[in-house]
Motif scaffolding. Structure first.
Motif, short mmCIF file in Angstrom:
data_model
loop_
_atom_site.label_atom_id
_atom_site.label_comp_id
_atom_site.label_asym_id
_atom_site.label_seq_id
_atom_site.Cartn_x
_atom_site.Cartn_y
_atom_site.Cartn_z
N VAL A 250 0.89 -1.28 -0.13
CA VAL A 250 -0.05 -0.05 -0.03
C VAL A 250 0.94 1.27 -0.13
CG1 VAL A 250 -1.95 1.13 1.59
CG2 VAL A 250 -2.06 -1.11 1.15
N ASP A 251 0.46 2.26 -0.66
CA ASP A 251 1.23 3.44 -0.98
C ASP A 251 1.08 4.54 0.13
OD1 ASP A 251 2.64 3.10 -3.66
OD2 ASP A 251 0.78 2.44 -3.99
N ALA A 252 -0.22 4.60 0.77
CA ALA A 252 -0.59 5.78 1.77
C ALA A 252 -1.76 5.29 2.08
CB ALA A 252 -0.88 6.98 1.00
N ILE A 253 -2.00 5.70 3.60
CA ILE A 253 -3.23 5.57 4.24
C ILE A 253 -3.43 7.12 4.79
CG2 ILE A 253 -4.49 4.87 6.21
CD1 ILE A 253 -3.04 2.29 6.02
N VAL A 254 -4.61 7.54 4.57
CA VAL A 254 -5.32 8.71 4.85
C VAL A 254 -6.54 8.54 5.82
CG1 VAL A 254 -4.40 10.06 2.80
CG2 VAL A 254 -6.90 9.10 2.84
N THR A 255 -6.76 9.90 6.59
CA THR A 255 -7.89 9.75 7.52
C THR A 255 -8.80 11.00 7.22
OG1 THR A 255 -6.93 11.32 9.13
CG2 THR A 255 -6.41 8.77 9.49
N VAL A 256 -10.14 10.65 7.38
CA VAL A 256 -11.28 11.59 6.99
C VAL A 256 -12.15 11.98 8.55
CG1 VAL A 256 -11.30 11.17 4.78
CG2 VAL A 256 -12.70 9.99 6.35
N SER A 257 -12.57 13.12 8.27
CA SER A 257 -13.75 13.66 9.38
C SER A 257 -15.03 12.77 9.31
CB SER A 257 -14.03 14.95 9.34
OG SER A 257 -14.73 15.30 8.21
N GLU A 258 -15.67 12.87 10.39
CA GLU A 258 -16.95 12.11 10.16
C GLU A 258 -18.08 12.87 9.31
OE1 GLU A 258 -18.24 9.14 12.40
OE2 GLU A 258 -16.18 9.19 11.75
N GLU A 259 -18.01 14.31 9.43
CA GLU A 259 -18.65 14.98 8.65
C GLU A 259 -18.53 14.73 6.93
OE1 GLU A 259 -18.18 16.54 12.54
OE2 GLU A 259 -16.30 16.53 10.79
N SER A 260 -17.16 14.60 6.73
CA SER A 260 -17.06 14.28 5.21
C SER A 260 -17.32 12.91 5.03
CB SER A 260 -15.42 14.09 5.18
OG SER A 260 -14.95 15.32 5.31
N ILE A 261 -17.53 11.87 5.80
CA ILE A 261 -18.15 10.77 5.48
C ILE A 261 -19.28 10.85 5.18
CG2 ILE A 261 -18.64 8.04 6.32
CD1 ILE A 261 -16.08 8.56 8.08
N VAL A 262 -20.21 11.57 6.05
CA VAL A 262 -21.80 11.73 5.83
C VAL A 262 -21.90 12.59 4.33
CG1 VAL A 262 -23.69 12.82 6.73
CG2 VAL A 262 -22.32 11.70 8.22
N ALA A 263 -21.14 13.41 4.30
CA ALA A 263 -21.19 14.40 3.02
C ALA A 263 -21.13 13.37 1.79
CB ALA A 263 -20.41 15.40 3.08
N ALA A 264 -19.85 12.52 1.85
CA ALA A 264 -19.55 11.81 0.70
C ALA A 264 -20.80 10.66 0.51
CB ALA A 264 -18.37 10.94 0.88
N MET A 265 -21.10 10.12 1.71
CA MET A 265 -22.28 9.08 1.53
C MET A 265 -23.72 9.71 0.87
SD MET A 265 -23.89 6.97 4.83
CE MET A 265 -25.29 6.36 4.91
N ARG A 266 -23.97 10.79 1.41
CA ARG A 266 -25.00 11.63 0.78
C ARG A 266 -24.89 11.89 -0.51
NH1 ARG A 266 -28.69 16.13 3.66
NH2 ARG A 266 -29.91 16.45 1.90
N LEU A 267 -23.72 12.46 -0.97
CA LEU A 267 -23.51 12.62 -2.32
C LEU A 267 -23.72 11.39 -3.34
CD1 LEU A 267 -22.35 14.74 -4.26
CD2 LEU A 267 -20.11 14.07 -3.84
N ILE A 268 -23.13 10.24 -2.81
CA ILE A 268 -23.44 8.89 -3.60
C ILE A 268 -24.93 8.57 -3.62
CG2 ILE A 268 -22.96 6.38 -3.74
CD1 ILE A 268 -19.87 7.25 -2.78
N TRP A 269 -25.63 8.48 -2.55
CA TRP A 269 -27.08 8.41 -2.64
C TRP A 269 -27.56 9.43 -3.73
CZ3 TRP A 269 -30.65 6.30 1.45
CH2 TRP A 269 -29.91 5.44 2.15
N GLU A 270 -27.65 10.54 -3.61
CA GLU A 270 -28.23 11.67 -4.31
C GLU A 270 -27.72 11.63 -5.91
OE1 GLU A 270 -29.00 15.22 -1.12
OE2 GLU A 270 -27.41 15.31 -2.43
N ARG A 271 -26.34 11.37 -6.06
CA ARG A 271 -26.06 11.61 -7.69
C ARG A 271 -26.00 10.30 -8.22
NH1 ARG A 271 -23.80 16.52 -9.02
NH2 ARG A 271 -24.35 17.83 -7.50
#
Length: 315
Positions: A250-271
């Protein structure tokens, strides 16, 4: 020495499970592409049997057992997708599945596991209780333990998702997966580095459950202690086998906020009009946070699953 799968083991797994597992579609969204400035392809394991990639690994593990071992059944401790996946794979082979579940597991998951015909033993919601209860079940039944991620056949099975993604959609510059126990990520990394040696493999993890991130950059296995995240599929600590593969490939591991997880989930549901669980949204969250540069790049992502309680949506 840890027994580590190689790409030929993933090819063998693919041959074995293709009669049983769905060949899931790859979708993209021009709307999401224009937001992020890259070309994203999503491998829809939310449309896999039991609603998650976990069926691939469980299926490979169950159908790789000798006839004598299979007749004694399989066993695991799991509160989620792996339990359902193992129960279904065992039912397909006509053998018993013994599942140890914490008493506080989501009702929807208890129902799913019972619905696939597994015998469930409930225990206190601690790792120690899960492991000791499982040991007792195995002693009584002689069943083979199939660990959710730290298992040779499970890793090989999970690697088939990335193999299909690359065979379907060609060259990628980056392939991403979420990371919890590391089964999906380690299998993905083996397939990707074999088929596309120059492609970067990047994992994303919730900041509130960042044991893989800390383990990867300190090069020592850091256990997950009291993780807190909406992405309930990513609460577990990395397995030893998985960690060895991740450090190597694996080349890299990055971390994300809870707000971003919800926003990304919503984006996939909506789009994209598809149901994904929070864990699946974590790689897109990393792209939205600009933790991963996808400008003008071709990026593959594995949407790990779609199992969640629709009564408790975060948006």
């Amino acid at each position: 020495m840890l027994n580590i799968p190689v790409f030929s083991d993933i090819e063998n797994a693919h041959q074995l499970i293709k009669k049983y597992a769905h060949y899931t579609p790859v979708f993209s969204s021009s709307g999401i592409n224009s937001i992020v400035g890259g070309e994203l392809y999503f491998k829809c394991e939310n449309l896999q049997k039991v609603g998650a990639f976990k069926f691939r690994g469980a299926c490979n593990a169950v159908f790789s057992l000798s006839e004598a071992d299979a007749q004694k059944g399989v066993a695991t401790h799991s509160s989620g997708n792996h339990a359902a996946a193992l129960a279904l794979a065992a039912r397909m082979r006509g053998v018993a599945a013994h599942i140890v579940m914490p008493s506080n597991s989501p009702e929807i998951k208890k129902k799913a596991v019972a619905g696939y015909g597994a015998s469930i033993t409930f225990c206190e919601p601690t790792l120690q209780a899960r492991e000791s209860t499982l040991a007792k079940v195995i002693e009584e039944t002689g069943a083979t333990e199939v660990h959710p991620y730290n298992n040779f056949y499970v890793i090989a099975g999970q690697g088939t998702a990335a193999k299909e993604l690359i065979e379907d959609s060609g060259d990628f510059e980056i392939i991403m997966a979420p990371v919890g126990g590391g089964g999906l990520l380690s299998g993905t990394a083996i397939s990707t580095k074999h088929l596309l040696p120059t492609c970067k493999v990047i994992a994303a993890e919730p900041a509130g459950a960042d044991d893989a991130y800390r383990s990867f950059y300190s090069k020592t296995l850091v256990p997950s202690v009291q993780p807190k995240t909406i992405a309930d599929g990513l609460l577990t600590s990395l397995g030893e086998r998985n960690f060895a593969i991740i450090l190597d490939k694996v080349d890299a591991i990055v971390t994300v906020s809870e707000e971003s997880i919800v926003a990304a989930m919503r984006l996939i549901w909506e789009r994209m009009k598809i149901i994904i669980e929070p864990s699946s949204a974590v790689p897109l969250a990393a792209i939205l946070e600009k933790k991963v540069d996808v400008q003008n790049k071709k990026v593959g992502t594995i949407l790990s699953g779609g199992n969640l309680d629709l009564g408790k949506l975060p948006f």
